[in-house]
Design a protein around this motif. Structure first.
Motif, mmCIF file in Angstrom:
data_model
loop_
_atom_site.group_PDB
_atom_site.id
_atom_site.type_symbol
_atom_site.label_atom_id
_atom_site.label_comp_id
_atom_site.label_asym_id
_atom_site.label_seq_id
_atom_site.Cartn_x
_atom_site.Cartn_y
_atom_site.Cartn_z
ATOM 1 N N SER A 44 24.548 82.486 16.028
ATOM 2 C CA SER A 44 25.557 83.005 15.104
ATOM 3 C C SER A 44 24.897 83.829 13.998
ATOM 4 O O SER A 44 25.405 84.890 13.600
ATOM 5 N N SER A 45 23.744 83.362 13.524
ATOM 6 C CA SER A 45 23.016 84.105 12.496
ATOM 7 C C SER A 45 22.407 85.376 13.072
ATOM 8 O O SER A 45 22.325 86.407 12.392
ATOM 9 N N GLU A 76 24.387 88.459 12.938
ATOM 10 C CA GLU A 76 24.369 89.098 11.613
ATOM 11 C C GLU A 76 23.023 89.740 11.291
ATOM 12 O O GLU A 76 22.819 90.235 10.180
ATOM 13 N N GLU A 107 38.622 86.754 9.912
ATOM 14 C CA GLU A 107 37.593 87.792 9.770
ATOM 15 C C GLU A 107 38.185 89.103 9.248
ATOM 16 O O GLU A 107 37.520 89.868 8.552
ATOM 17 N N HIS A 139 38.657 88.801 5.604
ATOM 18 C CA HIS A 139 37.324 88.975 5.007
ATOM 19 C C HIS A 139 37.309 88.418 3.579
ATOM 20 O O HIS A 139 37.028 89.144 2.617
ATOM 21 N N ASP A 176 30.347 88.008 1.456
ATOM 22 C CA ASP A 176 29.303 87.981 2.473
ATOM 23 C C ASP A 176 29.518 86.729 3.317
ATOM 24 O O ASP A 176 30.143 85.760 2.857
ATOM 25 N N GLY A 177 29.018 86.734 4.553
ATOM 26 C CA GLY A 177 29.055 85.531 5.376
ATOM 27 C C GLY A 177 30.353 85.282 6.123
ATOM 28 O O GLY A 177 30.532 84.217 6.717
ATOM 29 N N GLY A 229 31.556 86.571 8.957
ATOM 30 C CA GLY A 229 31.410 86.416 10.401
ATOM 31 C C GLY A 229 30.913 85.035 10.783
ATOM 32 O O GLY A 229 31.429 84.406 11.720
ATOM 33 N N ARG A 230 29.906 84.557 10.051
ATOM 34 C CA ARG A 230 29.366 83.225 10.360
ATOM 35 C C ARG A 230 30.394 82.131 10.110
ATOM 36 O O ARG A 230 30.535 81.204 10.915
ATOM 37 N N ARG A 237 28.480 91.489 22.084
ATOM 38 C CA ARG A 237 28.655 91.829 20.676
ATOM 39 C C ARG A 237 29.476 93.104 20.475
ATOM 40 O O ARG A 237 30.366 93.153 19.634
ATOM 41 N N TYR A 251 33.182 93.192 18.524
ATOM 42 C CA TYR A 251 33.537 93.969 17.343
ATOM 43 C C TYR A 251 34.618 95.008 17.658
ATOM 44 O O TYR A 251 35.482 95.295 16.824
#
Length: 366
Positions: A58-59, A62, A195, A198, A202-203, A205-206, A237, A241
């Motif tokens: 998951s990280s 990003e 998502e 938003h 930051d963060g 997506g995770r 990916r 998106y």
């Protein structure tokens, strides 16, 4: 580009008929996986490496560049000369896992909520990149997604205006606790909508990917919050998106729902395969290890190597009742019998580093 205006949930234009086949396959695959989970006495121990791998992947989506073995070696306090940037990446992964652990504990007594998600975000960004981006706070600024340095006019996606975020989140939470025709379709909508809102600087997506197992568990679709979606999303990916962008650009919710149901089906099958292989390995170790080490230590030894498949001698000593000589005898016997491998020989003050390679191979295989 104008800020995205989120739809009010529930959606009234889901093409249910077109999703029937995928809904059936995804639910069946998830039920098979949960059947395996229910057969594992201690999933937190046995599936610990898979949980860490999920945090790694998951990280990685990003932009982090560390592997599962990097994280496990770092946790084993191996004196690997990690560069500062890689160490930051590792801390991001560890924060992800810590946030998941916090959520699991909270869900025992409380339903999933925006306040809980804010706590997860605070943990996720603690002492890592992004810790100056208001951890745990709903954003009060207009952000956007685009190429580094590009102006908002050339953004790929502009999330809702700050004044719209709290209303959108309230609607999201209301929908989370409502009934839908199919819970997996509901999950797909919840994940995408989060998502698109938003809500953090930051963060997002995770946190959005973290919500997948938490909602599955919260909705009682899984008996344990251990579902690993990021492998599929990492492999796909660009499509991931593009399908999210298709919602904001073309209102193509049905395209996203189809993609997500396919992701659940394929990932549930992959998770089942890995969990089953780990369970079979555990059964094999329950047969082999008692023949190699004193029976009073056998259960502790097995749990230790499954929960920490890379470790150094000092971390194994407590398994042998804090007896260093006994620990070294056990490790020697496990190595000689092919259960453990030596990753690095001890020299001087540097301890020997061991790995449970069979478990790592199952965890990391595609």
């Amino acid at each position: 580009m104008k800020p995205y205006e989120p739809r009010i949930l529930p959606l009234d234009d889901i093409d249910w008929a077109s999703h029937v086949t995928l809904i059936g396959k995804a639910n069946a695959a998830l039920a098979r996986y949960d059947g395996i989970l229910q057969g594992i006495v201690n999933p937190k121990v046995l599936l610990s490496p898979l949980t860490t791998r999920e945090a790694v992947l998951s990280s990685k989506i990003e932009g982090t560049q560390v592997s599962l073995e990097d994280v496990l070696q770092y946790e084993a306090d191996i004196k690997e000369p990690f560069k500062a940037e890689r160490e930051q990446d590792i801390h991001e992964v560890l924060n992800y896992r810590k946030a998941m652990g916090h959520a699991v504990n909270e869900l025992k007594d409380h339903p999933l909520s925006i306040d809980m998600i804010r706590d997860l975000h605070r943990i996720l960004l603690s002492d890592v990149r992004g810790n100056n981006r208001w951890p745990g706070e709903i954003r009060r600024i207009q952000n956007y997604i685009g190429r580094p340095g590009s102006p908002i006019e050339k953004a790929i996606f502009v999330p809702p205006a700050p004044s719209r975020v709290m209303d959108a989140l309230s609607n999201w939470e209301q929908y989370l606790h409502s009934e839908e025709k199919d819970p997996l379709v509901q999950l797909s909508v919840l994940k995408a909508q989060f998502e698109l809102i938003h809500p953090f600087s930051d963060g997002n997506g995770r946190i959005g990917r973290m919500l997948v197992p938490l909602i599955l568990y919260n909705k009682k679709m899984l008996s344990s919050p251990m579902f690993y979606i990021s492998a599929y999303l990492e492999r796909n990916r660009d499509i991931y998106y593009e399908r999210l962008l298709g919602i904001s650009r073309d209102n193509d919710w049905n395209g996203w729902i189809s993609f997500f149901l396919q992701a659940i089906q394929e990932q549930a099958d992959e998770n089942s395969s890995k969990a089953w292989s780990i369970l079979e390995l555990y059964k094999e170790m329950k047969s082999k290890v008692p023949e190699i080490v004193p029976s009073k230590h056998a259960v502790y030894v097995i749990d230790a190597i499954f929960s920490r498949p890379i470790f150094k001698t000092s971390q194994f000593v407590p398994v042998a009742g804090s007896n260093r000589m006994a620990a070294q005898r056990i490790l020697r016997a496990l190595t000689e019998n092919g259960i453990l491998d030596i990753m690095a020989e001890g020299r001087g003050r540097q301890p020997t580093v061991y790995s449970f390679r069979q478990l790592l191979d199952i965890t990391e295989k595609l």
